[in-house]
Design a protein around this motif. Sequence first.
Motif, PDB file in Angstrom:
ATOM      1  N   PRO A 154      -4.403  10.103 -17.471  1.00 57.14           N
ATOM      2  CA  PRO A 154      -3.060  10.427 -18.644  1.00 57.14           C
ATOM      3  C   PRO A 154      -2.159  10.300 -17.995  1.00 57.14           C
ATOM      4  O   PRO A 154      -1.607   9.710 -16.853  1.00 57.14           O
ATOM      5  CB  PRO A 154      -3.302  11.769 -17.375  1.00 57.14           C
ATOM      6  CG  PRO A 154      -4.343  11.806 -16.354  1.00 57.14           C
ATOM      7  CD  PRO A 154      -5.486  10.735 -16.481  1.00 57.14           C
ATOM      8  N   THR A 155      -1.068  10.407 -18.953  1.00 56.98           N
ATOM      9  CA  THR A 155       0.268  10.404 -19.134  1.00 56.98           C
ATOM     10  C   THR A 155       0.936  11.648 -19.183  1.00 56.98           C
ATOM     11  O   THR A 155       2.148  11.549 -19.129  1.00 56.98           O
ATOM     12  CB  THR A 155       0.593   8.694 -20.063  1.00 56.98           C
ATOM     13  OG1 THR A 155       0.866   9.553 -21.200  1.00 56.98           O
ATOM     14  CG2 THR A 155       0.023   8.173 -19.426  1.00 56.98           C
ATOM     15  N   GLY A 156       0.191  12.423 -19.534  1.00 51.00           N
ATOM     16  CA  GLY A 156       0.954  13.556 -18.945  1.00 51.00           C
ATOM     17  C   GLY A 156       0.255  14.568 -19.699  1.00 51.00           C
ATOM     18  O   GLY A 156      -0.961  15.131 -20.113  1.00 51.00           O
ATOM     19  N   GLY A 193       5.417   8.490 -10.659  1.00 49.24           N
ATOM     20  CA  GLY A 193       5.968   7.056 -11.547  1.00 49.24           C
ATOM     21  C   GLY A 193       7.336   7.390 -12.674  1.00 49.24           C
ATOM     22  O   GLY A 193       7.602   6.618 -13.033  1.00 49.24           O
ATOM     23  N   GLN A 194       7.219   8.750 -13.296  1.00 53.38           N
ATOM     24  CA  GLN A 194       7.506   9.130 -14.305  1.00 53.38           C
ATOM     25  C   GLN A 194       9.220   9.423 -13.507  1.00 53.38           C
ATOM     26  O   GLN A 194       9.342  10.340 -12.698  1.00 53.38           O
ATOM     27  CB  GLN A 194       7.170  10.600 -15.144  1.00 53.38           C
ATOM     28  CG  GLN A 194       5.679   9.486 -15.431  1.00 53.38           C
ATOM     29  CD  GLN A 194       5.260  10.812 -16.527  1.00 53.38           C
ATOM     30  OE1 GLN A 194       5.398  11.846 -16.898  1.00 53.38           O
ATOM     31  NE2 GLN A 194       4.235  10.452 -17.027  1.00 53.38           N
ATOM     32  N   ALA A 195       9.891   9.355 -14.625  1.00 55.24           N
ATOM     33  CA  ALA A 195      11.902  10.057 -14.396  1.00 55.24           C
ATOM     34  C   ALA A 195      11.937  11.382 -14.398  1.00 55.24           C
ATOM     35  O   ALA A 195      10.778  12.287 -15.129  1.00 55.24           O
ATOM     36  CB  ALA A 195      12.736   9.670 -16.029  1.00 55.24           C
ATOM     37  N   GLY A 196      12.254  12.106 -12.864  1.00 51.74           N
ATOM     38  CA  GLY A 196      12.410  13.226 -12.815  1.00 51.74           C
ATOM     39  C   GLY A 196      11.489  13.473 -11.697  1.00 51.74           C
ATOM     40  O   GLY A 196      11.165  12.603 -10.515  1.00 51.74           O
ATOM     41  N   VAL A 197      11.420  14.684 -11.419  1.00 55.55           N
ATOM     42  CA  VAL A 197      10.832  15.096  -9.836  1.00 55.55           C
ATOM     43  C   VAL A 197       8.857  15.442 -10.050  1.00 55.55           C
ATOM     44  O   VAL A 197       8.647  15.815 -10.842  1.00 55.55           O
ATOM     45  CB  VAL A 197      11.373  15.975  -9.373  1.00 55.55           C
ATOM     46  CG1 VAL A 197      10.852  16.164  -7.766  1.00 55.55           C
ATOM     47  CG2 VAL A 197      12.908  15.587  -8.797  1.00 55.55           C
ATOM     48  N   SER A 198       8.673  14.711  -9.301  1.00 55.84           N
ATOM     49  CA  SER A 198       7.085  14.887  -9.084  1.00 55.84           C
ATOM     50  C   SER A 198       6.515  15.502  -7.430  1.00 55.84           C
ATOM     51  O   SER A 198       7.465  15.376  -6.201  1.00 55.84           O
ATOM     52  CB  SER A 198       6.423  13.564  -9.399  1.00 55.84           C
ATOM     53  OG  SER A 198       4.684  13.789  -8.858  1.00 55.84           O
ATOM     54  N   ALA A 250       9.296   6.290 -19.187  1.00 56.05           N
ATOM     55  CA  ALA A 250       9.386   8.581 -19.590  1.00 56.05           C
ATOM     56  C   ALA A 250       8.065   9.267 -19.296  1.00 56.05           C
ATOM     57  O   ALA A 250       7.110   9.031 -19.066  1.00 56.05           O
ATOM     58  CB  ALA A 250       9.267   7.679 -21.661  1.00 56.05           C
ATOM     59  N   ALA A 251       8.654  10.493 -18.705  1.00 56.91           N
ATOM     60  CA  ALA A 251       8.494  11.164 -18.685  1.00 56.91           C
ATOM     61  C   ALA A 251       7.270  11.777 -19.584  1.00 56.91           C
ATOM     62  O   ALA A 251       7.890  12.139 -20.988  1.00 56.91           O
ATOM     63  CB  ALA A 251       9.082  12.356 -18.198  1.00 56.91           C
ATOM     64  N   GLY A 252       6.122  12.181 -19.119  1.00 56.87           N
ATOM     65  CA  GLY A 252       5.520  12.465 -19.869  1.00 56.87           C
ATOM     66  C   GLY A 252       5.380  14.275 -20.713  1.00 56.87           C
ATOM     67  O   GLY A 252       6.527  15.063 -19.556  1.00 56.87           O
ATOM     68  N   PRO A 253       4.580  15.259 -20.947  1.00 59.65           N
ATOM     69  CA  PRO A 253       4.777  16.703 -21.506  1.00 59.65           C
ATOM     70  C   PRO A 253       4.560  17.867 -20.067  1.00 59.65           C
ATOM     71  O   PRO A 253       3.177  16.439 -19.198  1.00 59.65           O
ATOM     72  CB  PRO A 253       3.337  17.201 -22.798  1.00 59.65           C
ATOM     73  CG  PRO A 253       3.209  15.252 -23.256  1.00 59.65           C
ATOM     74  CD  PRO A 253       3.511  14.426 -22.114  1.00 59.65           C
ATOM     75  N   ARG A 254       4.782  17.949 -20.055  1.00 58.13           N
ATOM     76  CA  ARG A 254       4.606  18.585 -18.545  1.00 58.13           C
ATOM     77  C   ARG A 254       3.200  19.850 -18.298  1.00 58.13           C
ATOM     78  O   ARG A 254       3.651  20.797 -19.650  1.00 58.13           O
ATOM     79  CB  ARG A 254       5.798  19.405 -17.444  1.00 58.13           C
ATOM     80  CG  ARG A 254       7.128  18.031 -17.317  1.00 58.13           C
ATOM     81  CD  ARG A 254       7.859  18.725 -16.417  1.00 58.13           C
ATOM     82  NE  ARG A 254       9.362  17.715 -16.803  1.00 58.13           N
ATOM     83  CZ  ARG A 254      10.296  17.707 -15.600  1.00 58.13           C
ATOM     84  NH1 ARG A 254      10.214  18.985 -14.975  1.00 58.13           N
ATOM     85  NH2 ARG A 254      10.969  17.805 -15.771  1.00 58.13           N
ATOM     86  N   SER A 255       2.588  19.703 -17.465  1.00 57.91           N
ATOM     87  CA  SER A 255       1.361  21.251 -17.705  1.00 57.91           C
ATOM     88  C   SER A 255       2.378  22.183 -17.146  1.00 57.91           C
ATOM     89  O   SER A 255       3.716  22.437 -16.935  1.00 57.91           O
ATOM     90  CB  SER A 255       1.116  20.857 -16.666  1.00 57.91           C
ATOM     91  OG  SER A 255      -0.034  20.319 -16.920  1.00 57.91           O
TER      92      SER A 255
END
Length: 306
Positions: free
Chosen positions: A78-80, A127-132, A224-229
């Motif tokens: 999964p990527t998003g 690994g994506q842009a933003g906060v994980s 690149a950030a994928g769709p968030r849950s």
Amino acid sequence: MSATRTEVHHGVVDASPPPGGGGEEHIRIAGGRALLGLSLLLGWSLMYLLVLSDFEQNHAQSVLYGELRTQLAEGTAPTGAPVAAGAPVALLRIPSIGVDPVVVVEGTRSRQLQDGPGHRPGTVLPGQAGVSVVAGRAVSYGRPFARLPEIRTGALVEVTTAQGRFAYRVTGLRRAGDPAPAAPAAGAGRLTLVTAAGEGSRLSRLQPSATLYVDTELASGAAAAGPRSAPDPEPELLEPHVDRGTLAELALALLLLTAALAGFVVAWSRWSRWSRRAAWIAGAPVVVAALWLTSSIGARLLPALL
């Protein structure tokens, strides 16, 4: 002085204890058995949480690792969103505190953290842009984040996902209530690791004092950030979480345990002396398996970070 006469009475003599004398003895026996049962139950609970749960997570990690490895090879990881709760999403490694590659699963409820560290829904994937945000246990189920309070600024945190390998560096530690760092710049990535902070032995850390946050920054190369849950409306990670599904499963597990115990007791009491060995061989594994299942489901009612 007159002589002393001894009279002999013929007949049946009542030598039974006075009425009510045996009641106290029965109470003492029942009380002793109850204390013994509670002691055995407490001992089993501690052994399960501190020892046996590690084996449970090791097995889950082995299965998840094979699943994620296949997905990475096939390019289907999964990527998003959408990502099913409990599905593997990344590999995490922290060399400085001895965290070998562990599989990160989707979700931070107690059920998911029994299998490994969990990615918090509502945040970007590692690994994506933003906060994980990734949470992990500190006391039970393999305790992958037990040594997280020992980590130092600048320590390396490695993540592998479907979008590649990413290297984060620790920028600081904080506890609940401390100021949070500013949002990362556009295109930058941050990974926050969360666990329970406590002092002393593993036994004393069953009552953690606070939530520990370790902030790490991705220097460059964020994907690149994928769709968030959608965020999970669960309670705080150090609060017990009770839901109807878990209670229903626990009730069924208790019924199974009761049936297993009843069958074992009946077989032990009715079979001959030489057949009781067969009762142990056939019944003991069933009772232990039912007890293990009940403990695993019951542990989901505890705070997720323990």
